[in-house]
Design an enzyme around this catalytic site. Structure first.
Site, PDB file in Angstrom:
ATOM      1  N   TYR A  93       0.860  -1.099   0.005  1.00  0.00           N
ATOM      2  CA  TYR A  93       0.009  -0.129   0.019  1.00  0.00           C
ATOM      3  C   TYR A  93       1.005   1.062   0.051  1.00  0.00           C
ATOM      4  O   TYR A  93       0.695   2.289  -0.689  1.00  0.00           O
ATOM      5  CB  TYR A  93      -1.078  -0.086   1.223  1.00  0.00           C
ATOM      6  CG  TYR A  93      -1.918   1.086   1.256  1.00  0.00           C
ATOM      7  CD1 TYR A  93      -3.155   0.828   0.450  1.00  0.00           C
ATOM      8  CD2 TYR A  93      -1.639   2.126   2.308  1.00  0.00           C
ATOM      9  CE1 TYR A  93      -3.945   2.048   0.568  1.00  0.00           C
ATOM     10  CE2 TYR A  93      -2.556   3.337   2.263  1.00  0.00           C
ATOM     11  CZ  TYR A  93      -3.937   3.139   1.441  1.00  0.00           C
ATOM     12  OH  TYR A  93      -4.810   4.233   1.425  1.00  0.00           O
ATOM     13  N   THR A  99     -14.124   5.366   7.320  1.00  0.00           N
ATOM     14  CA  THR A  99     -14.839   4.609   5.936  1.00  0.00           C
ATOM     15  C   THR A  99     -14.524   3.120   6.437  1.00  0.00           C
ATOM     16  O   THR A  99     -13.799   2.636   7.201  1.00  0.00           O
ATOM     17  CB  THR A  99     -14.150   4.782   4.696  1.00  0.00           C
ATOM     18  OG1 THR A  99     -12.786   4.217   4.787  1.00  0.00           O
ATOM     19  CG2 THR A  99     -14.082   6.329   4.670  1.00  0.00           C
TER      20      THR A  99
END
Ligand code: NAD
Length: 256
Positions: free
Chosen positions: A156, A191
């Protein structure tokens, strides 16, 4: 306000989280919005929410790691509205939280394919469309993980550092043609993705907010709306002198 009156905006990964909030924000500012996502049901739901406000939106399904999907998405934008003024390359995945030596090639390849190749493919297609109509503005979703390292998140982190590199290059190559390209670097934002990262990091023992809030100098995680505000502002004429920047929206995280 109507920062985006007469403008056409595209948001990838707009079926949830930051993407959905951004699509809504563009619509609130008067833009016609193409909502894109790999998940058709989620994307259609975003369109329904926007249309309920009386604004104009429609859906184009695309997996951003697939070049044919990305080109079809841009063709859909041009077919629907005749032009593309603003794009937010938001679609992204987090993958497994593991030390580098335990990361699989499959996890690495998938994260790079969606988070980095996806932004590359979208930039190519979006800039090509914008060159035909005299310019535009693009915001790529990087992360604080595009500015500093995070143990457990090598693929990532690599993908988001790459997004910042692509952002700089695209900004330099197309500045003279009136195309601005910036990235934003969110900290922890409330989120589904942050829930997944926090659950993996703590084995589900702490809530996302319990784990993430104290890491931010402002003492809390951010909201998708707070990120959407920055994205739409960067796309607007108010940010006309901003290009090639990587802007944190992180409650002070990278200032530490
Ligand atoms: P999310 O998981 O809530 O939503 C991501 C959306 O992207 C979903 O609707 C999903 O269906 C879609 N998507 C996934 N893979 C796709 C693909 N291949 N093609 C098209 N759509 C795809 O995530 P979020 O938290 O809203 O994150 C949005 C962006 O912001 C990501 O790029 C993420 O890396 C970045 N970001 C998030 C945070 C955070 O704390 N949430 C922090 C920094 C950066």
């Amino acid at each position: 306000m109507s920062l985006m009156r007469e403008k056409v905006a595209l948001v990838t990964g707009a079926g949830a989280g930051i993407g959905r909030a951004t699509a809504l924000r563009f619509a609130q500012e008067g833009a016609r919005v193409v909502v894109s996502d790999v998940d058709s049901e989620a994307g259609h739901e975003t369109v329904r929410i926007i249309r309920e406000t009386g604004a104009d939106a429609n859906f184009a399904r695309a997996d951003v790691s697939n070049a044919a999907d990305v080109q079809a998405m841009i063709d859909h934008v041009i077919g629907s509205y005749g032009r593309l003024d603003c794009a937010c390359n938001n679609a992204g995945i987090e993958g497994a939280v593991l030390p580098l030596t335990d990361q699989s090639e499959e996890n690495f390849d998938r994260i790079i394919a969606v988070n980095l190749r996806g932004v590359f493919l979208c930039l190519k297609a979006e800039i090509s469309a914008m060159l035909k109509t005299g310019g535009g503005s693009i915001v790529n979703l990087s992360s604080v993980a595009g500015l500093i390292g995070f143990p457990g998140l090598s693929p990532y982190v690599a993908s988001k550092h790459g997004v910042n590199g692509l952002t700089k290059n695209a900004a330099l190559e197309y500045a003279k043609q009136g195309i601005r390209v910036n990235s934003i670097c969110p900290g922890g934002i409330d989120t589904r993705m942050l829930d997944s990262l926090a659950a993996q990091a703590t084995g589900g023992k702490a809530s996302t907010s319990e784990m993430m809030a104290p890491l931010h100098p402002l003492g809390r995680i951010g909201t998708a709306d707070e990120v959407a505000n920055l994205i739409v502002w960067l796309c607007s004429p108010q940010a006309a002198f901003v290009t090639g920047a990587h802007v944190p929206v992180d409650g002070g995280y990278v200032a530490q």
